[in-house]
Design a protein around this motif. Structure first.
Motif, mmCIF file in Angstrom:
data_model
loop_
_atom_site.group_PDB
_atom_site.id
_atom_site.type_symbol
_atom_site.label_atom_id
_atom_site.label_comp_id
_atom_site.label_asym_id
_atom_site.label_seq_id
_atom_site.Cartn_x
_atom_site.Cartn_y
_atom_site.Cartn_z
ATOM 1 N N PHE A 61 27.421 37.676 50.245
ATOM 2 C CA PHE A 61 28.856 37.398 50.094
ATOM 3 C C PHE A 61 29.465 38.286 49.008
ATOM 4 N N GLU A 62 30.233 39.290 49.434
ATOM 5 C CA GLU A 62 30.807 40.260 48.492
ATOM 6 C C GLU A 62 31.911 39.618 47.665
ATOM 7 N N GLN A 63 32.017 40.032 46.386
ATOM 8 C CA GLN A 63 32.956 39.360 45.492
ATOM 9 C C GLN A 63 34.311 40.079 45.344
ATOM 10 N N HIS A 64 34.348 41.392 45.643
ATOM 11 C CA HIS A 64 35.608 42.154 45.543
ATOM 12 C C HIS A 64 36.313 41.922 44.218
ATOM 13 N N ASN A 65 35.557 41.959 43.159
ATOM 14 C CA ASN A 65 36.128 41.662 41.840
ATOM 15 C C ASN A 65 35.472 42.567 40.803
ATOM 16 N N PRO A 66 36.303 43.189 39.938
ATOM 17 C CA PRO A 66 35.750 44.178 38.996
ATOM 18 C C PRO A 66 34.713 43.604 38.036
ATOM 19 N N HIS A 67 34.711 42.289 37.834
ATOM 20 C CA HIS A 67 33.712 41.700 36.943
ATOM 21 C C HIS A 67 32.310 41.748 37.545
ATOM 22 N N HIS A 68 32.262 42.004 38.846
ATOM 23 C CA HIS A 68 30.977 41.894 39.529
ATOM 24 C C HIS A 68 30.548 43.192 40.199
ATOM 25 N N ILE A 69 29.226 43.430 40.103
ATOM 26 C CA ILE A 69 28.687 44.588 40.818
ATOM 27 C C ILE A 69 27.728 44.142 41.924
#
Ligand code: ATP
Ligand code: MG
Length: 447
Positions: free
Chosen positions: A235-243
């Motif tokens: 499940f991709e997060q599409h959020n800069p906090h996450h890689i």
């Protein structure tokens, strides 16, 4: 080769041998000794029938809880030593427990009923290591391999699938290809195993040094007993906090979490609500508003289903709920948290936050500084025994009653106000100051 067997166990071996029976240590204790670890418990396998074991050891305190499986437990020198007669397991009609066991005179037969080659070795001073299935070699090569045909062994007892992954996680083994494939194809049989036995294995697995790697390689098996994890995978997060995707983030965080059952369960489930709360804003950035609350629901549901004890469920639930709160490196805030969660859970929260941050985008690692800033303040609060709960408050309900407040709920309300004032640093935790504030408050509310 010589194993370092504790004295009480050696004595039991010696006495059984002297009485004309074969006797050796077997299973986990042999495996752990070969790995240079100190075994938790020592099991003995013997050609003596249970009645004969009882006769030979009649001066020891004996427990007969496992008697129908051929086990007599001897209490000696502060140890509980399980002594089991060589046995062959009968048919397994329920994928769980043999319908019957029958005794045999052959150590080889007894070793061949055991689950994995690394667990199917025996040792005695007379015969040295008895290793009919290449367990020692497998241990050296870090391979987990079934004794015999994996399909048959997992059909007999599906708990072995989870035991196998547990040994891999704890001891750093990998299943050989056939064993791995068979574990996956038979995973549905885990549904028939008692939840209590599943959760014992799951927790040991989670606390293993290689837990994250095993979860990464066998997500479908873990998902069989914990379907709550499945939506996180990929499940991709599409959020800069996450890689990482949610599952990879969880696994990286697991690696960074101390090997404690509550902490590891919290990390495993802390973001399980994310796939259910995902939204994107106009810029296409992903958000998971309220995921903590959904994760709490999923965690409670999972842990109840696995019949975990009430304290564990409560602690996991609390920590999942608060895992995302921002930390404030300020004494009043820390005292408020201590008041609400207690020292044990607050320290656990810091561990969770550290692990969670370490598994996020390194560009946002400044959150780690927050934790480092909180810790010394926490230590100071604790070492100075600063007041953060009623226990430490320098006035009691009786002191307030002595001021003329009638016994009843009002006393509790006032105590809470006094405690809040101390926690927030408004007044010192001193009797005079507290009583003054109490009088003042009474005056205000009555006036
Ligand atoms: P631990 O370190 O957890 O005690 P262990 O290998 O000693 O690991 P136990 O559950 O104490 O595990 O079992 C002792 C031995 O009995 C095992 O080493 C194995 O030989 C055998 N055994 C236990 N459970 C099974 C099983 N479900 N199927 C086959 N053999 C088993
Ligand atoms: Mg054991």
């Amino acid at each position: 080769m010589k194993l370092d067997i504790p004295f009480p166990v050696r004595e039991i071996l010696r006495r059984l041998t002297l009485a004309g029976y074969e006797a050796s240590v077997v299973g986990g204790c042999v495996r752990d000794s070969l790995l240079g670890l100190s075994p938790k418990d020592w099991d003995i396998t013997t050609s003596a029938k249970p009645e004969e074991v009882k006769l030979v050891l009649s001066d020891l305190k004996l427990l007969e809880i496992g008697l129908k499986h051929g086990t007599v437990t001897a209490l000696s020198g502060g140890m509980a030593v399980e002594i089991t007669t060589y046995r062959i397991d009968g048919a397994y009609s329920d994928n769980r427990r043999p319908d019957s066991v029958c005794f045999t005179g052959s150590l080889t037969d007894d070793l061949s009923r055991r689950d994995f080659t690394v667990n199917a070795m025996a040792y005695s001073e007379q015969n040295g290591l008895v290793d009919c299935f290449g367990g020692r070699e497998d241990l050296q090569q870090k391979i987990l391999r079934c004794v015999g045909d994996p399909d048959r062994r997992f059909e007999e007892d599906a708990l072995r699938i989870l035991r196998g992954l547990r040994f891999c996680a704890v001891l750093g083994l990998s299943p050989d290809e056939k064993t791995a494939r068979s574990m996956n194809t038979h995973r549905q049989l885990l549904d028939r195993i008692a939840k209590e036995r599943i959760s014992v294995e799951l927790i040991k697995l989670l606390c293993g040094q290689n837990a994250a790697q095993i979860l990464r390689e066998f997500p479908q098996i873990i998902g069989q007993i914990l379907p709550e994890i499945l939506p996180m995978i990929g499940f991709e997060q599409h959020n800069p906090h996450h890689i990482y995707d949610v599952w990879e983030h969880t696994l990286h965080a697991l690696d960074a979490t101390p090997a404690d059952p509550v902490l590891r369960l919290v990390i495993l489930l802390h973001d399980s609500g994310k796939p259910h709360t995902f939204t994107t804003d106009q810029k296409g950035v992903g958000h998971f508003y309220g995921h903590g609350a959904v994760s709490v629901q999923l965690a409670e549901q999972a842990l109840h289903r696995l019949r975990l004890d009430g304290k564990t469920v409560r602690r996991v639930s609390t920590l999942v709920r608060v895992h995302d709160i921002p930390l404030q490196p300020c004494a009043a805030w820390i005292r408020r948290r201590l008041n609400r969660m207690g020292e044990e859970d607050f320290r656990a929260l810091l561990e969770i936050k550290r692990a969670d941050s370490l598994a996020q985008n390194p560009a946002y690692r400044d959150r780690l500084n927050q934790i480092d800033a909180v810790l010394p303040i926490l230590e100071q609060i604790l070492s100075e025994r600063q007041c953060f709960s009623r226990k430490e408050l320098k006035v009691s309900g009786n002191d307030l009653i002595a001021l003329g407040i009638p016994p009843g709920p009002k006393v509790g309300v006032l105590l809470k106000r006094l405690l809040d004032a101390v926690i927030n640093g408004k007044i010192p935790n001193e009797k005079e100051a507290l009583l003054n504030l109490a009088k003042q408050t009474l005056h205000e509310t009555s006036g």
